[in-house]
Scaffold this motif. Structure first.
Motif, PDB file in Angstrom:
ATOM      1  N   ASP A  75       0.831  -1.208   0.000  1.00 19.13           N
ATOM      2  CA  ASP A  75       0.000   0.000   0.000  1.00 19.13           C
ATOM      3  C   ASP A  75       0.866   1.260   0.000  1.00 19.13           C
ATOM      4  O   ASP A  75       0.610   2.213  -0.736  1.00 19.13           O
ATOM      5  CB  ASP A  75      -0.944  -0.006   1.202  1.00 19.13           C
ATOM      6  CG  ASP A  75      -0.204  -0.220   2.520  1.00 19.13           C
ATOM      7  OD1 ASP A  75       0.954  -0.719   2.488  1.00 19.13           O
ATOM      8  OD2 ASP A  75      -0.773   0.113   3.582  1.00 19.13           O
ATOM      9  N   ASP A  90      -7.018   1.250  -1.938  1.00 14.51           N
ATOM     10  CA  ASP A  90      -6.051   2.318  -1.686  1.00 14.51           C
ATOM     11  C   ASP A  90      -6.043   3.384  -2.765  1.00 14.51           C
ATOM     12  O   ASP A  90      -5.312   4.368  -2.672  1.00 14.51           O
ATOM     13  CB  ASP A  90      -4.645   1.717  -1.569  1.00 14.51           C
ATOM     14  CG  ASP A  90      -4.539   0.728  -0.412  1.00 14.51           C
ATOM     15  OD1 ASP A  90      -4.492   1.191   0.739  1.00 14.51           O
ATOM     16  OD2 ASP A  90      -4.510  -0.484  -0.676  1.00 14.51           O
ATOM     17  N   VAL A  91      -6.879   3.159  -3.792  1.00 11.23           N
ATOM     18  CA  VAL A  91      -6.877   4.096  -4.917  1.00 11.23           C
ATOM     19  C   VAL A  91      -7.627   5.374  -4.584  1.00 11.23           C
ATOM     20  O   VAL A  91      -7.351   6.438  -5.154  1.00 11.23           O
ATOM     21  CB  VAL A  91      -7.491   3.413  -6.162  1.00 11.23           C
ATOM     22  CG1 VAL A  91      -7.722   4.406  -7.286  1.00 11.23           C
ATOM     23  CG2 VAL A  91      -6.595   2.280  -6.635  1.00 11.23           C
ATOM     24  N   LEU A 133      -5.018  -3.648  -4.781  1.00 12.59           N
ATOM     25  CA  LEU A 133      -4.929  -2.425  -3.983  1.00 12.59           C
ATOM     26  C   LEU A 133      -6.031  -1.425  -4.312  1.00 12.59           C
ATOM     27  O   LEU A 133      -5.856  -0.217  -4.155  1.00 12.59           O
ATOM     28  CB  LEU A 133      -3.552  -1.767  -4.217  1.00 12.59           C
ATOM     29  CG  LEU A 133      -2.342  -2.601  -3.781  1.00 12.59           C
ATOM     30  CD1 LEU A 133      -1.053  -1.938  -4.256  1.00 12.59           C
ATOM     31  CD2 LEU A 133      -2.327  -2.769  -2.269  1.00 12.59           C
ATOM     32  N   HIS A 134      -7.189  -1.910  -4.765  1.00 13.28           N
ATOM     33  CA  HIS A 134      -8.262  -1.003  -5.183  1.00 13.28           C
ATOM     34  C   HIS A 134      -8.754  -0.130  -4.043  1.00 13.28           C
ATOM     35  O   HIS A 134      -9.165   1.012  -4.254  1.00 13.28           O
ATOM     36  CB  HIS A 134      -9.412  -1.816  -5.786  1.00 13.28           C
ATOM     37  CG  HIS A 134      -8.961  -2.720  -6.894  1.00 13.28           C
ATOM     38  ND1 HIS A 134      -8.709  -4.072  -6.701  1.00 13.28           N
ATOM     39  CD2 HIS A 134      -8.669  -2.466  -8.189  1.00 13.28           C
ATOM     40  CE1 HIS A 134      -8.314  -4.606  -7.831  1.00 13.28           C
ATOM     41  NE2 HIS A 134      -8.270  -3.658  -8.764  1.00 13.28           N
ATOM     42  N   ILE A 144      -1.500  -2.248  -9.019  1.00 10.97           N
ATOM     43  CA  ILE A 144      -2.789  -2.260  -8.299  1.00 10.97           C
ATOM     44  C   ILE A 144      -3.474  -3.614  -8.472  1.00 10.97           C
ATOM     45  O   ILE A 144      -3.949  -4.218  -7.497  1.00 10.97           O
ATOM     46  CB  ILE A 144      -3.694  -1.126  -8.820  1.00 10.97           C
ATOM     47  CG1 ILE A 144      -3.117   0.237  -8.432  1.00 10.97           C
ATOM     48  CG2 ILE A 144      -5.115  -1.272  -8.263  1.00 10.97           C
ATOM     49  CD1 ILE A 144      -3.807   1.395  -9.119  1.00 10.97           C
ATOM     50  N   PHE A 204       2.474   1.594  -3.395  1.00  4.74           N
ATOM     51  CA  PHE A 204       1.525   2.116  -4.384  1.00  4.74           C
ATOM     52  C   PHE A 204       1.360   3.626  -4.257  1.00  4.74           C
ATOM     53  O   PHE A 204       1.334   4.354  -5.250  1.00  4.74           O
ATOM     54  CB  PHE A 204       0.162   1.437  -4.218  1.00  4.74           C
ATOM     55  CG  PHE A 204      -0.961   2.226  -4.818  1.00  4.74           C
ATOM     56  CD1 PHE A 204      -1.078   2.326  -6.200  1.00  4.74           C
ATOM     57  CD2 PHE A 204      -1.874   2.902  -4.014  1.00  4.74           C
ATOM     58  CE1 PHE A 204      -2.099   3.080  -6.763  1.00  4.74           C
ATOM     59  CE2 PHE A 204      -2.889   3.649  -4.576  1.00  4.74           C
ATOM     60  CZ  PHE A 204      -3.007   3.740  -5.951  1.00  4.74           C
TER      61      PHE A 204
END
Length: 720
Positions: free
Chosen positions: A497, A523-524, A520-521, A515, A500
């Motif tokens: 995370d 964290d977008v 890691l969606h 991602i 990213f």
């Protein structure tokens, strides 16, 4: 062994390391010369007290001979014991005496070989050949045949013997080397059966089968205090004074008190080609004269069995004797050569010698360490680093020592590219120290990133390096390169995370794959602007696909309030348009905004949007369309607002499109609106004809004509 004769008349027998093994009280005055037999069992000495003493080295046997005049030289028969204990001696009396023990009665027989030519200064015996030097020159006598075979005249213009003695040495059984003053001559003993071999026969006795050829002769630029063989070369002990230089080595006293220079050892060929020269560290050399020095070599070469110089397997040693020093000289082996190069600061040449396979392998460690020390002292850090792989090789301890040393000097950045990761592999601490050192200066950050990508992550722990970088995250020293390096370290540490977040800030294209790879969606949501700036198409697709995870409110909020320099309204339009096409109600809270965005960026999409959406304010939409003069959109909104007459008026007066006006009226299903259409058209005669054409089937044309005022000219003709 080594025999040393002193001024008090004592003989000291030493081993080659200088340890005394025996002491012989032989004389009462200065010992002038000593001689071993070939077997090393007996030693003869002569002295200024007029005596000659022959001593056994292994028993107490000692013979003493009195001559009442200073004796200057002695030579034992190489086969002394088996040849009736024969020896030769000479001195100031000018006689060459041969003494031989009688076979009966125990006495000695004395024979005078030469007389009346001045003092005898030097004497050397080899096999059956005895050579001696007096004031006239050098003579060679065949002891077996009891005949002289050669006379070599004393060189002209040299100092007298009391100042500089002639030096005689047998190179082998048939070659005599003479060093006298500044002259060197090499005399070869020949026989008639050998022939001349093209050489000039300089001295011969016609009636005898042996003769002498001078096969080498040259002048030196120094006085000769000693001479000895070294293979096919010569070792010369050179004496030089300031006075000698000034007088160009004329026939003067070789030294004045306090003017001498250091004595030198010269290695020369028979043609006087200089191979090496070494100045000797003699104490008090300034005050010594040429005659104060002597040169001897070992193993003793008096026997033909000694191979002419030294026995096979023995190391040649040379002894330079002065009044207060004995200097031992020997040919440099490789390690001596390397040590000498290091002493003189020629580290690169020393390294080349070691790499050439000369000397012990362990020498490379010593040479390498001293070479690196030298470069560090000279502050040539980059050069030292470049040489480390060659000098430190596969030693982990050596590598780690220098890693920490470079770190202490704050020069670790130049070493990092050369630090090995295998063969050898170092401790994890060494790699961590190296990486942390690269975080301290922005100029190192590119190397840090390269190194983190290059080094296998199993070599070290990423945590210490991360801890060194994180405090700089919000400082001016936090370069993009350092951020990327930190992101790579986060990946190594499975902190995806955080990695990213940095990749998104850095606008790295691979962030989208990252991602998906690490899911890691979630964290977008706070990196929408960065991703949109990087690639709006891919970002929009990502946001739409994961709109449940990344709600439109978050996306729109970030785009609206970003301080980044980007066309946020256009990005909003792209996102909301895609969202509307996927799910008409997903972004309903932003349809008012979307009306304005369509008006700005894609007006052609307005009417389909207006017809489909029920979540925008009509009055606000109308204001936007009026401001931007979007007439059809105004008409649509007016119609939806129930203001059909104004909408109709807008079509007629602004669009001037009767067909569209008719279609609008038809859609409204309002008879009064037809009356309004006719009324407004009658105000524009050019539109009456058009109205008649487009209302066929909807209105009675005669009715329209009946309403036309008398005398109104209609510019079009209509067939009824």
């Amino acid at each position: 062994m080594v025999a040393l004769g002193t001024h008090n008349g004592t003989l000291h027998i030493l081993d080659f390391q200088g340890n005394q093994v025996k002491e012989i009280a032989a004389h009462t005055a200065t010992i002038n010369d000593i001689s071993f037999d070939a077997d090393g069992e007996y030693i003869g000495s002569c002295s200024d007290d007029g005596t000659v003493v022959i001593s056994s080295l292994f028993t107490d046997e000692k013979l003493k001979f009195e001559y009442h005049r200073p004796m200057k030289t002695i030579a034992l028969d190489p086969d002394y014991y088996r040849n009736y204990r024969r020896f030769a001696t000479g001195g100031l009396a000018g006689q060459v005496l041969i003494l031989t023990k009688k076979t009966w009665g125990g006495g000695y027989h004395k024979k005078v070989l030469r007389d009346g030519e001045g003092p005898i200064h030097s004497m050397k015996w080899r096999t059956d050949l005895l050579a001696w030097a007096n004031d006239a020159g050098v003579k060679v006598h065949d002891m077996k045949m009891d005949k002289g075979i050669a006379f070599i005249e004393r060189p002209k213009g040299i100092p007298r013997a009391e100042f500089l003695l002639p030096q005689l040495v047998w190179q082998d059984d048939t070659v005599l080397v003479i060093g006298w003053g500044t002259s060197v001559k090499i005399a070869a003993i020949r026989t008639d059966s050998q022939g001349l071999n093209g050489m000039q026969r300089s001295i011969t006795t016609a009636s005898y089968q042996k003769y002498v050829d001078i096969v080498g002769s040259f002048q030196t630029s120094y006085h000769i205090s000693g001479i000895a063989p070294f293979g096919d070369l010569l070792v010369v002990l050179a004496y030089v004074s300031e006075e000698d230089k000034e007088n160009n080595f004329s026939n003067a006293v070789p030294s004045r008190q306090g003017t001498a220079q250091r004595p030198e050892i010269h290695l020369v060929s028979w043609k006087n080609d200089e191979l090496t020269t070494d100045a000797l560290p003699i104490h008090g050399y300034e005050h010594y004269k040429a005659k104060d020095y002597a040169l001897a070599h070992a193993p003793f070469s008096g026997s033909s069995n000694a191979g002419g110089q030294w026995a096979a397997g023995d190391e040649p040693l040379y002894y330079i004797v002065s009044p207060k020093d004995i200097v031992v000289a020997k040919p440099r082996d490789t390690e001596d050569h390397i040590a000498w190069l290091l002493q003189h600061g020629w580290h690169e040449k020393a390294l080349a010698a070691v790499e050439a396979g000369q000397g012990r392998t362990e020498l490379l460690d010593e040479v390498g360490s001293r070479y690196l020390d030298h470069l560090i002292i000279e502050r040539k850090y980059a050069e030292a680093a470049r040489l480390c792989p060659k000098l430190l090789r596969g030693s982990p301890s050596a590598w780690e020592r220098w890693v920490f040393h470079f770190a202490h000097l704050r020069q670790l950045a130049v070493l990092v590219p050369y630090i090995p990761t295998e063969n050898p592999q170092l401790s994890d601490t060494a790699y961590e120290v190296a990486l942390v050192a690269l975080t301290t200066n922005p100029s190192f950050h590119k190397l840090l990133l390269t190194t983190v990508k290059k080094w296998p992550p199993t070599l070290y722990s990423a945590s210490p390096v991360i801890s060194a970088i994180e405090p700089h995250l919000n400082s001016s020293s936090m370069t993009d390169l350092l951020k990327e390096a930190l992101a790579e370290l986060y990946v190594i540490n499975s902190q995806y995370d955080k990695a990213f977040s940095l990749y998104a800030e850095l606008l790295k294209p691979e962030v989208f794959e990252f991602i998906e790879k690490h899911n890691l969606h979630d964290d977008v949501h706070d990196k929408v602007v960065n991703l949109m700036t990087l690639d709006n198409k891919r970002t929009v697709n990502l946001l739409i696909q994961h709109r449940d995870t990344i709600p439109p409110n978050d996306v729109v909020g970030q785009l609206l309030h970003t301080s980044q320099s980007c066309d946020k309204k256009h990005l909003l339009h792209l996102y909301l348009h895609a969202l509307f096409e996927t799910d008409m109600n997903a972004g309903k809270d932003f349809h008012d905004m979307q009306v304005e965005l369509y008006a700005d960026y894609e007006p052609r999409m307005l009417l389909p949007f207006l017809r489909t959406s029920q979540h925008y304010r009509l009055d606000k939409a109308y204001e936007i369309f009026a401001q931007k003069e979007l007439v059809r959109e105004q008409v649509f909104v007016l119609g939806r607002m129930g203001n059909a007459k104004e909408a109709l008026s807008t079509i007629i007066n602004k669009l001037e499109d009767i067909q569209e006006a008719v279609e609008f009226v038809m859609e409204q299903h309002d008879d009064e609106l037809w009356e309004e259409l006719i009324r407004q058209c009658l105000q524009k005669p050019e539109m009456v004809g058009m109205l008649l054409e487009h209302t066929v089937g909807n209105l009675d044309p005669l009715y329209i004509v009946s309403l036309v005022p008398d005398g109104l000219e209609i510019p079009r003709h209509v067939c009824i």
